[in-house]
Design an enzyme around this catalytic site. Structure first.
Site, PDB file in Angstrom:
ATOM      1  N   ASN A  10      56.894 -48.137  32.964  1.00 47.78           N
ATOM      2  CA  ASN A  10      58.244 -48.356  32.513  1.00 47.78           C
ATOM      3  C   ASN A  10      58.436 -48.981  31.313  1.00 47.78           C
ATOM      4  O   ASN A  10      57.936 -50.076  31.071  1.00 47.78           O
ATOM      5  CB  ASN A  10      58.784 -49.379  33.888  1.00 47.78           C
ATOM      6  CG  ASN A  10      60.089 -49.823  33.432  1.00 47.78           C
ATOM      7  OD1 ASN A  10      60.976 -49.369  32.508  1.00 47.78           O
ATOM      8  ND2 ASN A  10      60.651 -50.960  34.173  1.00 47.78           N
ATOM      9  N   LYS A  12      60.921 -50.049  29.485  1.00 47.01           N
ATOM     10  CA  LYS A  12      61.909 -50.867  29.515  1.00 47.01           C
ATOM     11  C   LYS A  12      62.871 -50.392  28.218  1.00 47.01           C
ATOM     12  O   LYS A  12      62.886 -49.326  27.671  1.00 47.01           O
ATOM     13  CB  LYS A  12      61.417 -52.217  29.571  1.00 47.01           C
ATOM     14  CG  LYS A  12      60.707 -52.292  30.805  1.00 47.01           C
ATOM     15  CD  LYS A  12      60.412 -54.144  31.248  1.00 47.01           C
ATOM     16  CE  LYS A  12      59.558 -54.019  32.484  1.00 47.01           C
ATOM     17  NZ  LYS A  12      59.423 -55.449  33.016  1.00 47.01           N
ATOM     18  N   HIS A  96      65.452 -52.276  39.961  1.00 48.73           N
ATOM     19  CA  HIS A  96      64.340 -53.096  39.191  1.00 48.73           C
ATOM     20  C   HIS A  96      64.918 -54.538  39.167  1.00 48.73           C
ATOM     21  O   HIS A  96      66.256 -54.758  38.958  1.00 48.73           O
ATOM     22  CB  HIS A  96      64.148 -52.615  37.976  1.00 48.73           C
ATOM     23  CG  HIS A  96      63.099 -53.202  37.168  1.00 48.73           C
ATOM     24  ND1 HIS A  96      63.069 -54.466  36.703  1.00 48.73           N
ATOM     25  CD2 HIS A  96      61.659 -52.799  37.060  1.00 48.73           C
ATOM     26  CE1 HIS A  96      61.785 -54.683  36.182  1.00 48.73           C
ATOM     27  NE2 HIS A  96      61.015 -53.859  36.400  1.00 48.73           N
ATOM     28  N   GLU A  98      64.968 -56.692  36.948  1.00 49.05           N
ATOM     29  CA  GLU A  98      65.837 -56.854  35.834  1.00 49.05           C
ATOM     30  C   GLU A  98      67.182 -56.687  35.926  1.00 49.05           C
ATOM     31  O   GLU A  98      68.271 -57.192  35.683  1.00 49.05           O
ATOM     32  CB  GLU A  98      65.094 -56.569  34.522  1.00 49.05           C
ATOM     33  CG  GLU A  98      63.913 -57.222  34.258  1.00 49.05           C
ATOM     34  CD  GLU A  98      62.775 -56.200  33.619  1.00 49.05           C
ATOM     35  OE1 GLU A  98      63.054 -55.310  33.017  1.00 49.05           O
ATOM     36  OE2 GLU A  98      61.364 -56.882  33.462  1.00 49.05           O
ATOM     37  N   GLU A 168      57.123 -55.240  43.380  1.00 46.28           N
ATOM     38  CA  GLU A 168      56.860 -55.892  42.111  1.00 46.28           C
ATOM     39  C   GLU A 168      57.373 -57.356  42.276  1.00 46.28           C
ATOM     40  O   GLU A 168      58.491 -57.926  42.120  1.00 46.28           O
ATOM     41  CB  GLU A 168      58.118 -55.399  41.044  1.00 46.28           C
ATOM     42  CG  GLU A 168      57.816 -53.993  40.709  1.00 46.28           C
ATOM     43  CD  GLU A 168      58.154 -53.560  39.312  1.00 46.28           C
ATOM     44  OE1 GLU A 168      57.294 -52.925  38.408  1.00 46.28           O
ATOM     45  OE2 GLU A 168      59.161 -53.877  38.828  1.00 46.28           O
ATOM     46  N   GLY A 174      55.639 -59.295  33.726  1.00 49.97           N
ATOM     47  CA  GLY A 174      55.686 -60.074  32.152  1.00 49.97           C
ATOM     48  C   GLY A 174      55.177 -61.262  31.996  1.00 49.97           C
ATOM     49  O   GLY A 174      55.248 -61.718  30.747  1.00 49.97           O
ATOM     50  N   SER A 214      52.342 -57.315  35.659  1.00 51.67           N
ATOM     51  CA  SER A 214      51.297 -57.518  34.890  1.00 51.67           C
ATOM     52  C   SER A 214      49.944 -56.669  35.293  1.00 51.67           C
ATOM     53  O   SER A 214      48.701 -57.273  35.327  1.00 51.67           O
ATOM     54  CB  SER A 214      50.772 -59.162  35.016  1.00 51.67           C
ATOM     55  OG  SER A 214      51.779 -59.663  34.439  1.00 51.67           O
TER      56      SER A 214
HETATM   57  P1  13P Z   1      54.725 -55.840  33.271  1.00 51.62           P
HETATM   58  O1  13P Z   1      53.622 -54.797  33.701  1.00 51.62           O
HETATM   59  O2  13P Z   1      55.128 -56.086  31.883  1.00 51.62           O
HETATM   60  O3  13P Z   1      54.780 -57.029  34.157  1.00 51.62           O
HETATM   61  O4  13P Z   1      56.120 -55.230  33.725  1.00 51.62           O
HETATM   62  C1  13P Z   1      56.213 -54.676  35.405  1.00 51.62           C
HETATM   63  C2  13P Z   1      57.575 -54.182  35.279  1.00 51.62           C
HETATM   64  O5  13P Z   1      58.501 -54.672  35.610  1.00 51.62           O
HETATM   65  C3  13P Z   1      57.420 -52.394  35.858  1.00 51.62           C
HETATM   66  O6  13P Z   1      58.571 -52.148  36.180  1.00 51.62           O
END
Ligand code: 13P
Length: 255
Positions: A10, A12, A96, A98, A168, A174, A214
């Site tokens: 992903n 982003k 997601h 976010e 997640e 992150g 992560s």
């Molecule tokens: P990270 O791997 O940067 O922690 O992000 C995970 C994520 O949100 C994947 O959709």
């Protein structure tokens, strides 16, 4: 039940057109002969077509990061499932954290998206996960049950076979804090049980449940060895070809 591992990147809101193309080209060069793992890259909308041109002759598949649950109309700034299909998209990340936290997406709205994706030949990757304070107050399973049941409302058993779930934990996204393999496995097993209640245990056994938060090459092996972890949804580590490909190699080498 053997479930083929799925590793999805992903990206982003990262990578413009030329960066997207060069990243996917480097990834594809390195993983050309890996057949025991499914690989999906999810670039920003504007790079979908160009990335698709680079991967269409290969085994790598294309995913989108979001979708609006209508075919067309007066929805300024949104992208429909028909547009995604036109760009060569197979998978779509939905719900997601976010999107939930920054753009106010509710389980009900995400449910409309899951239904629209399934009825229009796109494979949803539905994201669920708890915040740090929900975990600390012992509400992890409650939050996840609610997200799964409400986001999958009105989905038939036949449609459910097309689902992928991504666990997640929000506190791990992150942050560099990964869930331990044991903590993640416990939640994945619970998710599979909820899917079993909804769609029957045979189908639940076949649905892939990815871990996200992560994940990187140094922890992927231990996580992916867990019986109910069937792949990864990778953010930061999917932006570097070498690191992302190392995770794919690890997944490809698992039993
Ligand atoms: P990270 O791997 O940067 O922690 O992000 C995970 C994520 O949100 C994947 O959709």
């Amino acid at each position: 039940m053997h479930r083929k591992c799925l590793i999805a990147g992903n990206w982003k809101m990262n990578n413009g057109l030329s960066e997207s193309v060069s990243l996917v080209e480097s990834i594809n060069k390195r993983i050309a002969d890996m057949r025991d793992v499914d690989v999906v890259v999810c670039p920003p909308f504007v790079s979908l077509s160009d990335v698709y041109k680079c991967i269409k002759q290969s085994l790598t598949m294309l995913g989108a990061q979001n979708m609006y649950p209508e075919a067309k109309g007066a929805f300024t700034g949104e992208i429909s499932y028909t547009m995604l299909r036109d760009c060569g998209v197979s998978y779509v990340i939905l719900g997601h954290s976010e999107r939930r936290q920054l753009f106010g997406e509710t389980n009900e709205f995400i449910n409309r998206k899951v239904l629209a994706a399934l009825s229009n030949n796109l494979l949803p990757i539905l994201c669920v996960g708890e915040t740090e304070s929900e975990r600390e107050s012992g509400e992890t399973f409650k939050v996840i049950d609610e997200e799964i049941r409400e986001c999958l409302d009105n989905i038939s058993a036949a449609q459910s076979e097309k689902l992928t779930i991504a666990y997640e934990p929000i506190w791990a996204i992150g942050t560099g804090k990964t869930a331990t393999p044991e903590v993640a496995q416990e939640v994945h097993a619970h998710i599979r049980q909820v899917l079993g209640d909804l769609f029957g245990h045979k189908i639940a056994d076949s649905i892939r449940i990815l871990y996200g938060g992560s994940m990187k090459s140094s922890n992927a092996g231990e996580l992916l060895k867990q019986p109910d972890i069937d792949g990864g949804l990778i953010g930061g580590a999917s932006l570097q070809a070498t690191e992302f490909c190392k995770i794919i190699e690890i997944a490809n080498g698992l039993e």
